[in-house]
Design a protein around this motif. Structure first.
Motif, PDB file in Angstrom:
ATOM      1  N   ILE A 288       0.837  -1.204   0.000  1.00  0.00           N
ATOM      2  CA  ILE A 288       0.000   0.000   0.000  1.00  0.00           C
ATOM      3  C   ILE A 288       0.872   1.255   0.000  1.00  0.00           C
ATOM      4  O   ILE A 288       1.825   1.358   0.779  1.00  0.00           O
ATOM      5  CB  ILE A 288      -0.926   0.008   1.233  1.00  0.00           C
ATOM      6  N   GLN A 289       0.541   2.190  -0.870  1.00  0.00           N
ATOM      7  CA  GLN A 289       1.218   3.494  -0.916  1.00  0.00           C
ATOM      8  C   GLN A 289       0.410   4.484  -0.088  1.00  0.00           C
ATOM      9  O   GLN A 289      -0.587   5.030  -0.562  1.00  0.00           O
ATOM     10  CB  GLN A 289       1.346   3.979  -2.366  1.00  0.00           C
ATOM     11  N   ILE A 290       0.820   4.718   1.140  1.00  0.00           N
ATOM     12  CA  ILE A 290       0.005   5.513   2.056  1.00  0.00           C
ATOM     13  C   ILE A 290       0.074   6.995   1.699  1.00  0.00           C
ATOM     14  O   ILE A 290       1.163   7.559   1.549  1.00  0.00           O
ATOM     15  CB  ILE A 290       0.461   5.295   3.513  1.00  0.00           C
ATOM     16  N   ASN A 291      -1.089   7.617   1.578  1.00  0.00           N
ATOM     17  CA  ASN A 291      -1.183   9.062   1.358  1.00  0.00           C
ATOM     18  C   ASN A 291      -1.239   9.757   2.715  1.00  0.00           C
ATOM     19  O   ASN A 291      -2.235   9.672   3.426  1.00  0.00           O
ATOM     20  CB  ASN A 291      -2.429   9.393   0.537  1.00  0.00           C
ATOM     21  N   ARG A 292      -0.159  10.436   3.056  1.00  0.00           N
ATOM     22  CA  ARG A 292      -0.040  11.023   4.400  1.00  0.00           C
ATOM     23  C   ARG A 292      -0.323  12.525   4.433  1.00  0.00           C
ATOM     24  O   ARG A 292      -0.118  13.170   5.453  1.00  0.00           O
ATOM     25  CB  ARG A 292       1.360  10.753   4.954  1.00  0.00           C
ATOM     26  N   THR A 293      -0.774  13.081   3.317  1.00  0.00           N
ATOM     27  CA  THR A 293      -0.946  14.537   3.251  1.00  0.00           C
ATOM     28  C   THR A 293      -2.399  14.965   3.434  1.00  0.00           C
ATOM     29  O   THR A 293      -2.769  16.078   3.102  1.00  0.00           O
ATOM     30  CB  THR A 293      -0.416  15.076   1.913  1.00  0.00           C
ATOM     31  N   THR A 294      -3.219  14.092   3.972  1.00  0.00           N
ATOM     32  CA  THR A 294      -4.615  14.437   4.207  1.00  0.00           C
ATOM     33  C   THR A 294      -4.734  15.657   5.118  1.00  0.00           C
ATOM     34  O   THR A 294      -3.900  15.887   5.995  1.00  0.00           O
ATOM     35  CB  THR A 294      -5.369  13.251   4.848  1.00  0.00           C
ATOM     36  N   THR A 295      -5.778  16.445   4.896  1.00  0.00           N
ATOM     37  CA  THR A 295      -6.090  17.581   5.778  1.00  0.00           C
ATOM     38  C   THR A 295      -7.367  17.322   6.573  1.00  0.00           C
ATOM     39  O   THR A 295      -7.886  18.228   7.229  1.00  0.00           O
ATOM     40  CB  THR A 295      -6.247  18.876   4.960  1.00  0.00           C
ATOM     41  N   ASP A 296      -7.855  16.098   6.519  1.00  0.00           N
ATOM     42  CA  ASP A 296      -9.075  15.714   7.231  1.00  0.00           C
ATOM     43  C   ASP A 296      -8.717  15.366   8.676  1.00  0.00           C
ATOM     44  O   ASP A 296      -8.014  14.377   8.923  1.00  0.00           O
ATOM     45  CB  ASP A 296      -9.715  14.516   6.538  1.00  0.00           C
ATOM     46  N   PRO A 297      -9.184  16.135   9.657  1.00  0.00           N
ATOM     47  CA  PRO A 297      -8.793  15.885  11.048  1.00  0.00           C
ATOM     48  C   PRO A 297      -9.394  14.619  11.655  1.00  0.00           C
ATOM     49  O   PRO A 297      -9.069  14.282  12.791  1.00  0.00           O
ATOM     50  CB  PRO A 297      -9.286  17.135  11.776  1.00  0.00           C
ATOM     51  N   THR A 298     -10.261  13.936  10.916  1.00  0.00           N
ATOM     52  CA  THR A 298     -10.729  12.630  11.393  1.00  0.00           C
ATOM     53  C   THR A 298      -9.759  11.522  10.980  1.00  0.00           C
ATOM     54  O   THR A 298      -9.972  10.354  11.315  1.00  0.00           O
ATOM     55  CB  THR A 298     -12.124  12.301  10.845  1.00  0.00           C
ATOM     56  N   HIS A 299      -8.694  11.876  10.265  1.00  0.00           N
ATOM     57  CA  HIS A 299      -7.679  10.931   9.832  1.00  0.00           C
ATOM     58  C   HIS A 299      -6.395  11.151  10.642  1.00  0.00           C
ATOM     59  O   HIS A 299      -6.112  12.266  11.089  1.00  0.00           O
ATOM     60  CB  HIS A 299      -7.360  11.106   8.347  1.00  0.00           C
ATOM     61  N   TYR A 300      -5.624  10.078  10.794  1.00  0.00           N
ATOM     62  CA  TYR A 300      -4.319  10.161  11.476  1.00  0.00           C
ATOM     63  C   TYR A 300      -3.276   9.592  10.515  1.00  0.00           C
ATOM     64  O   TYR A 300      -3.125   8.379  10.382  1.00  0.00           O
ATOM     65  CB  TYR A 300      -4.343   9.376  12.788  1.00  0.00           C
ATOM     66  N   PRO A 301      -2.555  10.485   9.808  1.00  0.00           N
ATOM     67  CA  PRO A 301      -1.698  10.019   8.717  1.00  0.00           C
ATOM     68  C   PRO A 301      -0.373   9.405   9.135  1.00  0.00           C
ATOM     69  O   PRO A 301       0.323   8.818   8.303  1.00  0.00           O
ATOM     70  CB  PRO A 301      -1.463  11.301   7.905  1.00  0.00           C
ATOM     71  N   LEU A 302       0.002   9.541  10.409  1.00  0.00           N
ATOM     72  CA  LEU A 302       1.248   8.931  10.881  1.00  0.00           C
ATOM     73  C   LEU A 302       0.924   7.496  11.303  1.00  0.00           C
ATOM     74  O   LEU A 302       0.708   7.182  12.469  1.00  0.00           O
ATOM     75  CB  LEU A 302       1.830   9.747  12.039  1.00  0.00           C
TER      76      LEU A 302
END
Length: 364
Positions: A288-302
């Motif tokens: 999986i190529q994780i997209n870590r640049t989300t700006t959605d605060p319901t997501h935790y990209p780390l």
């Protein structure tokens, strides 16, 4: 359960042949077999790799061995890099790894696999990475990606630096030196942490993500437990580790969009659900190529996705069936629930779970 560290000589030795009681092969992606609904299994599985999977592997092993008392499973939490090396050399039956196989690794041979066949990456463990800290007088800490990158690169060296203070209004930060603790071993957790910084603060974190920590800064520690111990026993320390091992340490909130958020399994799973598979791979390879640049605060990209790296076809077909059964349990609904309870991980979503189950069915 058997969860001991295998010696280097042991992990590079040939795996003992495994006798399986037959009838039909176990179904991949199903619950742990029971005496009433599955053929009896026997034999030994040796595996090594990601220390992030440690708590989950303890729980999986205990459950699987309870249902299958003639099976012994050894998992050495030696780190993702060491686990892949051991598996590639033929010294283990599968690897746990927070990094999927590189193109260079896929181009080589795999010691436990049938000739002219390859290994595949199967996501089995999704977990947030916690930014852990132990700072005198500080219970809450907010950090954005740029500031976090500067701390671990060594560009910010004191806790009362204006960049940190600007993110933590009302917090009294000590005028003390920062000790930033990173993994000293080749680590998929490091690669995921570095990928988050590289995607969000590339002007600061200018090294491409890889298992080795890229800068000659801070303090190195072996394995997840080593980082946690160093942060716990040090003064004014910060580190990164699988969230299941954060314990009572402080955990920083990271900036997502305009908000500072803490980790949850659900927020980590949300990022993975919206990330694509790596292109150009075998149909059964689910890197999986994780997209870590989300700006959605319901997501935790780390977040990290940890894999079971297995042979598509094993040189020893009986051993392949045993590995297929165990990895199938790890990825099953029951196995994912066990890991969520014991390690705080995020279960695979329905779509990914179905893909993993289908890939496991093809293991020979």
């Amino acid at each position: 359960m058997n969860f001991s560290r295998l010696g280097r000589a042991a992990v590079v030795a040939a795996i003992a042949a495994v006798a399986l009681s037959s009838c039909a092969a176990n179904e991949g992606g199903t619950s742990a077999p029971t005496e009433s609904d599955a053929p009896s299994l026997s034999g030994t599985i040796n595996a090594a790799g990601a220390s992030s999977q440690g708590s989950a592997q303890e729980a999986w092993i205990a459950s699987f061995q309870t249902a299958n008392p003639d099976v012994t499973i050894n998992y050495d939490p030696s780190g993702s890099g060491a686990g892949r090396e051991t598996f590639i050399a033929g010294g283990s039956d599968f690897a746990g790894s927070d990094s999927f196989l590189s193109d260079e690794e896929l181009a080589g041979e795999f010691g436990s696999c049938a000739p002219d066949t390859k290994a595949i990456d199967l996501p089995v463990y999704i977990s947030p990475i916690a930014v852990i800290f132990n700072i005198d007088g500080v219970d809450e800490l907010n950090l954005d990606a740029t500031t976090l990158a500067k701390i671990f690169k060594g560009d910010i060296t004191t806790w009362n630096d204006p960049a940190i203070a600007a993110l933590n209004s009302g917090v009294t930060l000590p005028a003390a030196n920062i000790t930033a603790v990173h993994r000293s071993d080749d680590s998929g957790t490091t690669k995921n942490f570095a990928d988050y910084l590289f995607q969000n603060a590339p002007d600061v974190w200018d090294q491409k993500p890889a298992d080795p920590f890229p800068y000659q800064t801070g303090e190195g520690a072996q394995g997840t437990s080593g980082v946690v111990d160093a942060v716990t026993n040090g003064t004014n320390t910060i580190g990164y580790a699988d969230a299941s091992k954060a314990g009572d340490l402080g955990v920083a909130n990271i900036k997502v969009g305009d908000e500072f958020v803490g980790f949850t399994p659900e927020a980590a799973a949300a990022v993975v659900a919206e990330s694509p598979l790596v292109e150009g791979r075998d149909a059964n390879d689910l890197a999986i190529q994780i997209n870590r640049t989300t700006t959605d605060p319901t997501h935790y990209p780390l977040v990290l996705v940890s894999y079971a790296i297995v042979c598509q076809e094993y040189a020893d077909a009986a051993q392949g069936e045993l590995v297929k059964s165990y990895v199938g349990y790890m990825a099953s609904e029951e196995g994912q629930a066990v890991a969520a309870e014991q390690a705080g991980s995020a279960p695979l979503n329905a779509d990914l779970s179905a893909k993993v189950a289908a890939a496991i069915e093809t293991i020979k």
